[in-house]
Design a protein around this motif. Structure first.
Motif, PDB file in Angstrom:
ATOM      1  N   PRO A  51      -0.884   5.529  -6.086  1.00 30.48           N
ATOM      2  CA  PRO A  51      -1.862   5.589  -4.992  1.00 30.48           C
ATOM      3  C   PRO A  51      -3.274   5.242  -5.429  1.00 30.48           C
ATOM      4  O   PRO A  51      -4.126   4.958  -4.578  1.00 30.48           O
ATOM      5  CB  PRO A  51      -1.769   7.051  -4.527  1.00 30.48           C
ATOM      6  CG  PRO A  51      -1.171   7.797  -5.663  1.00 30.48           C
ATOM      7  CD  PRO A  51      -0.274   6.833  -6.375  1.00 30.48           C
ATOM      8  N   GLY A  52      -3.521   5.189  -6.728  1.00 29.45           N
ATOM      9  CA  GLY A  52      -4.835   4.759  -7.201  1.00 29.45           C
ATOM     10  C   GLY A  52      -4.995   3.258  -7.209  1.00 29.45           C
ATOM     11  O   GLY A  52      -6.118   2.749  -7.345  1.00 29.45           O
ATOM     12  N   ARG A  53      -3.888   2.524  -7.053  1.00 29.33           N
ATOM     13  CA  ARG A  53      -3.938   1.055  -7.107  1.00 29.33           C
ATOM     14  C   ARG A  53      -3.497   0.400  -5.815  1.00 29.33           C
ATOM     15  O   ARG A  53      -3.774  -0.786  -5.582  1.00 29.33           O
ATOM     16  CB  ARG A  53      -3.060   0.565  -8.262  1.00 29.33           C
ATOM     17  CG  ARG A  53      -3.592   0.976  -9.622  1.00 29.33           C
ATOM     18  CD  ARG A  53      -2.525   0.969 -10.684  1.00 29.33           C
ATOM     19  NE  ARG A  53      -1.861  -0.319 -10.826  1.00 29.33           N
ATOM     20  CZ  ARG A  53      -0.701  -0.476 -11.446  1.00 29.33           C
ATOM     21  NH1 ARG A  53      -0.065   0.579 -11.958  1.00 29.33           N
ATOM     22  NH2 ARG A  53      -0.157  -1.668 -11.549  1.00 29.33           N
ATOM     23  N   THR A  54      -2.747   1.117  -4.992  1.00 29.21           N
ATOM     24  CA  THR A  54      -2.331   0.578  -3.697  1.00 29.21           C
ATOM     25  C   THR A  54      -2.111   1.741  -2.751  1.00 29.21           C
ATOM     26  O   THR A  54      -2.217   2.904  -3.133  1.00 29.21           O
ATOM     27  CB  THR A  54      -1.069  -0.292  -3.834  1.00 29.21           C
ATOM     28  OG1 THR A  54      -0.842  -1.005  -2.613  1.00 29.21           O
ATOM     29  CG2 THR A  54       0.153   0.552  -4.151  1.00 29.21           C
ATOM     30  N   SER A  55      -1.810   1.428  -1.497  1.00 28.80           N
ATOM     31  CA  SER A  55      -1.639   2.475  -0.488  1.00 28.80           C
ATOM     32  C   SER A  55      -0.261   2.390   0.142  1.00 28.80           C
ATOM     33  O   SER A  55       0.445   1.376   0.019  1.00 28.80           O
ATOM     34  CB  SER A  55      -2.695   2.316   0.608  1.00 28.80           C
ATOM     35  OG  SER A  55      -2.476   1.117   1.339  1.00 28.80           O
ATOM     36  N   VAL A  56       0.099   3.466   0.820  1.00 29.57           N
ATOM     37  CA  VAL A  56       1.364   3.475   1.548  1.00 29.57           C
ATOM     38  C   VAL A  56       1.385   2.361   2.589  1.00 29.57           C
ATOM     39  O   VAL A  56       2.393   1.666   2.755  1.00 29.57           O
ATOM     40  CB  VAL A  56       1.588   4.857   2.196  1.00 29.57           C
ATOM     41  CG1 VAL A  56       2.709   4.796   3.237  1.00 29.57           C
ATOM     42  CG2 VAL A  56       1.923   5.898   1.127  1.00 29.57           C
ATOM     43  N   ASP A  57       0.268   2.157   3.284  1.00 22.56           N
ATOM     44  CA  ASP A  57       0.209   1.104   4.305  1.00 22.56           C
ATOM     45  C   ASP A  57       0.403  -0.277   3.691  1.00 22.56           C
ATOM     46  O   ASP A  57       1.114  -1.129   4.251  1.00 22.56           O
ATOM     47  CB  ASP A  57      -1.116   1.157   5.061  1.00 22.56           C
ATOM     48  CG  ASP A  57      -1.204   2.347   6.008  1.00 22.56           C
ATOM     49  OD1 ASP A  57      -0.150   2.940   6.315  1.00 22.56           O
ATOM     50  OD2 ASP A  57      -2.327   2.681   6.432  1.00 22.56           O
TER      51      ASP A  57
END
Length: 206
Positions: A51-57
């Motif tokens: 989650p520090g490099r990309t998101s769930v969306d």
């Protein structure tokens, strides 16, 4: 295909069946930055992310943009498994398939198996056969101990037991190949996407 967030570090994809899982897993072979792992199961694919490099969306958008091809299977290389075909259930499997024991062995070694997903025990890969034809039931009474290296079939899958454990699969033979070793990288030989070719070794089957 149904996408469900799993906290802020994964997306769970629910699919219709195992064929859809295999096709999507193959289509997600080139993950973007921030996607740490793609974990298939019988009817789901879990996409694990940082989650520090990309998101769930963002991960969900990447999944939706994939173009699964019907019949496609992931490709993680190939492993040859040498087998002595002296399993306790070999004759029963032959009877269930309506063929001699020799033909069971020929079919098993003549089939390319692809590991669809892992489970049950570390290093236990559920492998599906190209072309089908192995939809055999589990034993009515499971064994309390199946030896490590046992080569088995059940429910349309093939597998190699990585360690001694209880089990209800039909035993065809045994291998000395260590399919799981924590001192090795990777520890599991039979990972999702790996193709398996079984090879006869040892005494002739009669």
């Amino acid at each position: 295909m149904r996408l469900l967030p799993s906290g802020d570090a994964a997306v769970l994809v629910e699919l219709a069946d195992l064929d859809a899982v295999l096709a999507l897993h193959a289509a997600l072979a080139d993950p973007p930055d921030g996607v740490l792992d793609v974990v298939p199961a019988a009817r789901t694919v879990l996409v694990v992310l940082d989650p520090g490099r990309t998101s769930v969306d963002a991960a969900a958008s990447w999944i939706r943009s994939a173009r699964p091809v019907a019949g496609a299977r992931p490709d993680a290389g190939e492993v040859e498994v040498p087998v002595v075909y002296d399993g306790a259930d070999l004759a029963e499997v032959a009877a269930a398939l309506g063929c001699p024991v020799e033909e069971v062995v020929a079919r098993h070694t003549g089939t390319v198996w692809t590991v669809a997903f892992g489970g049950f025990a570390p290093g236990f890969g559920y492998a599906v056969p190209d072309g089908g034809g192995w939809d055999l039931p589990r034993r009515a009474t499971p064994r309390t101990r199946v030896p490590a290296g046992s080569v088995a079939v059940a429910g349309g899958f093939g597998a190699v037991y990585p360690q001694a454990s209880p089990g209800g699969w039909q035993l065809l033979g045994r291998t000395d190949l260590a399919v799981f070793d924590v001192e090795r990288d990777p520890a599991a030989l039979l990972r999702p996407g790996v193709r398996i070719r079984f090879r006869v070794v040892g005494p002739d089957v009669t």
